[in-house]
Design a protein around this motif. Sequence first.
Motif, PDB file in Angstrom:
ATOM      1  N   THR A   2     -63.015  44.033 -77.573  1.00 13.46           N
ATOM      2  CA  THR A   2     -64.321  43.428 -77.773  1.00 13.46           C
ATOM      3  C   THR A   2     -64.249  41.927 -77.541  1.00 13.46           C
ATOM      4  OG1 THR A   2     -64.891  45.103 -79.427  1.00 13.46           O
ATOM      5  CG2 THR A   2     -66.224  43.105 -79.391  1.00 13.46           C
ATOM      6  N   VAL A  24     -66.089  43.440 -85.613  1.00 12.81           N
ATOM      7  CA  VAL A  24     -65.731  44.223 -84.435  1.00 12.81           C
ATOM      8  C   VAL A  24     -64.624  45.232 -84.707  1.00 12.81           C
ATOM      9  CG1 VAL A  24     -66.560  42.494 -82.813  1.00 12.81           C
ATOM     10  CG2 VAL A  24     -64.169  42.484 -83.453  1.00 12.81           C
ATOM     11  N   ARG A  28     -67.114  48.290 -85.640  1.00 14.61           N
ATOM     12  CA  ARG A  28     -67.224  48.811 -84.275  1.00 14.61           C
ATOM     13  C   ARG A  28     -65.992  49.555 -83.803  1.00 14.61           C
ATOM     14  NH1 ARG A  28     -70.713  44.222 -81.192  1.00 14.61           N
ATOM     15  NH2 ARG A  28     -72.214  43.950 -82.874  1.00 14.61           N
ATOM     16  N   SER A  30     -62.990  48.442 -82.837  1.00 15.26           N
ATOM     17  CA  SER A  30     -62.146  47.845 -81.801  1.00 15.26           C
ATOM     18  C   SER A  30     -60.719  47.661 -82.290  1.00 15.26           C
ATOM     19  CB  SER A  30     -62.699  46.484 -81.381  1.00 15.26           C
ATOM     20  OG  SER A  30     -63.922  46.636 -80.718  1.00 15.26           O
TER      21      SER A  30
END
Length: 66
Positions: A2, A24, A28, A30
């Motif tokens: 990311t 992130v 997310r 990552s």
Amino acid sequence: MTPGVQLSKGGDALGQQYNTPASVIGERGSDVIIVGRGIIKADNPAAAAQTYREEGWKAYQAALKA
């Protein structure tokens, strides 16, 4: 991976949106964060890189516990 990682969420005049390492990695999923301006425009790039490394590692460890 990311890109666009900073130590605080926000954006800039060019429309770039920034997210934190915790966001992130934790939200997310990552595994790799990509930091640009947060390091290269810092007064002390080596110290900034170390800070991002530490924040990324803390976020990764927290994600493993979740």
